[in-house]
Design a protein around this motif. Sequence first.
Motif, PDB file in Angstrom:
ATOM      1  N   PHE A 167       0.823  -1.212   0.000  1.00 38.58           N
ATOM      2  CA  PHE A 167       0.000   0.000   0.000  1.00 38.58           C
ATOM      3  C   PHE A 167       0.853   1.256   0.000  1.00 38.58           C
ATOM      4  O   PHE A 167       0.436   2.304  -0.502  1.00 38.58           O
ATOM      5  CB  PHE A 167      -0.925   0.005   1.229  1.00 38.58           C
ATOM      6  CG  PHE A 167      -2.251  -0.669   0.996  1.00 38.58           C
ATOM      7  CD1 PHE A 167      -2.373  -1.684   0.063  1.00 38.58           C
ATOM      8  CD2 PHE A 167      -3.363  -0.304   1.726  1.00 38.58           C
ATOM      9  CE1 PHE A 167      -3.578  -2.316  -0.151  1.00 38.58           C
ATOM     10  CE2 PHE A 167      -4.591  -0.928   1.522  1.00 38.58           C
ATOM     11  CZ  PHE A 167      -4.693  -1.937   0.580  1.00 38.58           C
ATOM     12  N   ALA A 170       1.565   3.407  -3.139  1.00 35.34           N
ATOM     13  CA  ALA A 170       0.651   4.441  -3.621  1.00 35.34           C
ATOM     14  C   ALA A 170       1.240   5.836  -3.449  1.00 35.34           C
ATOM     15  O   ALA A 170       0.917   6.756  -4.211  1.00 35.34           O
ATOM     16  CB  ALA A 170      -0.683   4.348  -2.874  1.00 35.34           C
ATOM     17  N   TYR A 171       2.115   6.000  -2.461  1.00 33.57           N
ATOM     18  CA  TYR A 171       2.755   7.300  -2.239  1.00 33.57           C
ATOM     19  C   TYR A 171       3.663   7.683  -3.401  1.00 33.57           C
ATOM     20  O   TYR A 171       3.948   8.862  -3.606  1.00 33.57           O
ATOM     21  CB  TYR A 171       3.563   7.272  -0.936  1.00 33.57           C
ATOM     22  CG  TYR A 171       2.729   7.506   0.286  1.00 33.57           C
ATOM     23  CD1 TYR A 171       2.743   8.737   0.936  1.00 33.57           C
ATOM     24  CD2 TYR A 171       1.927   6.499   0.807  1.00 33.57           C
ATOM     25  CE1 TYR A 171       1.974   8.957   2.071  1.00 33.57           C
ATOM     26  CE2 TYR A 171       1.150   6.709   1.936  1.00 33.57           C
ATOM     27  CZ  TYR A 171       1.182   7.942   2.557  1.00 33.57           C
ATOM     28  OH  TYR A 171       0.407   8.162   3.678  1.00 33.57           O
ATOM     29  N   TRP A 173       2.969   7.000  -6.702  1.00 31.31           N
ATOM     30  CA  TRP A 173       2.237   7.292  -7.933  1.00 31.31           C
ATOM     31  C   TRP A 173       1.280   8.465  -7.802  1.00 31.31           C
ATOM     32  O   TRP A 173       0.928   9.076  -8.822  1.00 31.31           O
ATOM     33  CB  TRP A 173       1.472   6.044  -8.379  1.00 31.31           C
ATOM     34  CG  TRP A 173       2.265   4.785  -8.252  1.00 31.31           C
ATOM     35  CD1 TRP A 173       1.892   3.617  -7.644  1.00 31.31           C
ATOM     36  CD2 TRP A 173       3.604   4.534  -8.731  1.00 31.31           C
ATOM     37  NE1 TRP A 173       2.889   2.678  -7.710  1.00 31.31           N
ATOM     38  CE2 TRP A 173       3.961   3.210  -8.372  1.00 31.31           C
ATOM     39  CE3 TRP A 173       4.536   5.311  -9.423  1.00 31.31           C
ATOM     40  CZ2 TRP A 173       5.192   2.657  -8.681  1.00 31.31           C
ATOM     41  CZ3 TRP A 173       5.772   4.759  -9.724  1.00 31.31           C
ATOM     42  CH2 TRP A 173       6.096   3.457  -9.370  1.00 31.31           C
ATOM     43  N   LEU A 174       0.842   8.804  -6.590  1.00 27.52           N
ATOM     44  CA  LEU A 174      -0.088   9.921  -6.432  1.00 27.52           C
ATOM     45  C   LEU A 174       0.494  11.251  -6.919  1.00 27.52           C
ATOM     46  O   LEU A 174      -0.190  11.997  -7.640  1.00 27.52           O
ATOM     47  CB  LEU A 174      -0.545  10.028  -4.975  1.00 27.52           C
ATOM     48  CG  LEU A 174      -1.615  11.090  -4.695  1.00 27.52           C
ATOM     49  CD1 LEU A 174      -2.849  10.842  -5.541  1.00 27.52           C
ATOM     50  CD2 LEU A 174      -1.983  11.111  -3.205  1.00 27.52           C
ATOM     51  N   SER A 200      -0.096   3.060 -12.095  1.00 24.75           N
ATOM     52  CA  SER A 200      -0.909   2.856 -10.886  1.00 24.75           C
ATOM     53  C   SER A 200      -1.728   1.578 -10.997  1.00 24.75           C
ATOM     54  O   SER A 200      -1.769   0.761 -10.070  1.00 24.75           O
ATOM     55  CB  SER A 200      -1.837   4.051 -10.655  1.00 24.75           C
ATOM     56  OG  SER A 200      -1.107   5.222 -10.373  1.00 24.75           O
ATOM     57  N   PHE A 207      -5.143  -0.010  -4.439  1.00 26.23           N
ATOM     58  CA  PHE A 207      -4.873   1.376  -4.078  1.00 26.23           C
ATOM     59  C   PHE A 207      -4.996   2.292  -5.285  1.00 26.23           C
ATOM     60  O   PHE A 207      -5.104   3.510  -5.132  1.00 26.23           O
ATOM     61  CB  PHE A 207      -3.519   1.536  -3.378  1.00 26.23           C
ATOM     62  CG  PHE A 207      -2.304   1.233  -4.200  1.00 26.23           C
ATOM     63  CD1 PHE A 207      -1.973   1.998  -5.301  1.00 26.23           C
ATOM     64  CD2 PHE A 207      -1.445   0.210  -3.842  1.00 26.23           C
ATOM     65  CE1 PHE A 207      -0.837   1.748  -6.045  1.00 26.23           C
ATOM     66  CE2 PHE A 207      -0.292  -0.053  -4.576  1.00 26.23           C
ATOM     67  CZ  PHE A 207      -0.002   0.724  -5.686  1.00 26.23           C
ATOM     68  N   ALA A 208      -5.006   1.741  -6.500  1.00 25.62           N
ATOM     69  CA  ALA A 208      -5.157   2.573  -7.693  1.00 25.62           C
ATOM     70  C   ALA A 208      -6.509   3.284  -7.680  1.00 25.62           C
ATOM     71  O   ALA A 208      -6.583   4.483  -7.957  1.00 25.62           O
ATOM     72  CB  ALA A 208      -5.013   1.730  -8.953  1.00 25.62           C
ATOM     73  N   ASN A 211      -6.480   6.193  -5.268  1.00 25.62           N
ATOM     74  CA  ASN A 211      -5.774   7.334  -5.851  1.00 25.62           C
ATOM     75  C   ASN A 211      -6.614   8.006  -6.928  1.00 25.62           C
ATOM     76  O   ASN A 211      -6.617   9.235  -7.057  1.00 25.62           O
ATOM     77  CB  ASN A 211      -4.443   6.875  -6.456  1.00 25.62           C
ATOM     78  CG  ASN A 211      -3.323   6.847  -5.437  1.00 25.62           C
ATOM     79  OD1 ASN A 211      -3.505   7.240  -4.288  1.00 25.62           O
ATOM     80  ND2 ASN A 211      -2.158   6.386  -5.849  1.00 25.62           N
TER      81      ASN A 211
END
Length: 222
Positions: A167, A170-171, A173-174, A200, A207-208, A211
């Motif tokens: 998880f 995700a930091y 790709w955001l 993502s 998590f995609a 986001n």
Amino acid sequence: MSLKKALLLIGASIAVAFLAHGFFLYQLTNGQFMVGPNDGTAQMLPFKQFLYNSFSDGMVFYSHQFGLGGGIFSQLAYYFSTSTVFFVTFLLVFLGEWLHIFQNPGDVLFWANAAVFVNIFRLTVVIVITTFVFRYFHIRFLYAFLGAVLYGASVMYFRHASFWEFFADAYLWLPLLVLGVEKIVREKKPWWFIFAVAISIINNFYFAYMNFLFIAIYAILR
């Protein structure tokens, strides 16, 4: 950004990432790991060990260990089988094993020890990427870096990194999604956004979509 500032940014990001994980590095010397109970120990570590052993043995797409057999990517897509961070980690560990730097990386205990260093590497990249994105907004270098540190070295990052490590990807790709929206608005160039959406989804569908909810709200308000 000049080469000197880029090197300064990378060095500062590595230093901050190590300092931010200071508690976990200290705990590692006392025989404790940056792995939370339940999902962290029961799922994250065994799956990384399984994938490393499978990839090392050339079983990249299919394994008979899934009951009567099954596809590695389809069975473990929720976890690490499509994770860019895990692929980079696998290559580094595999090279380290070949050079006799790492001992017994096929053991689950190895991955428990390695968790804190993987998270330091990821946080370093998060800070570098986010700083570059803030710089695109014409924010001064120092403030862009501080903003990236506040974003990356947050409580939620460490919570995800400890309990559900993938998880924390995700930091990464955001900020790229935010940059993609800004590239469309400011320059009418969609390629950064297409790339950010693709990477993502490829990395983890779970998590995609979270986001994407955020970036949809951001794009509407923008």
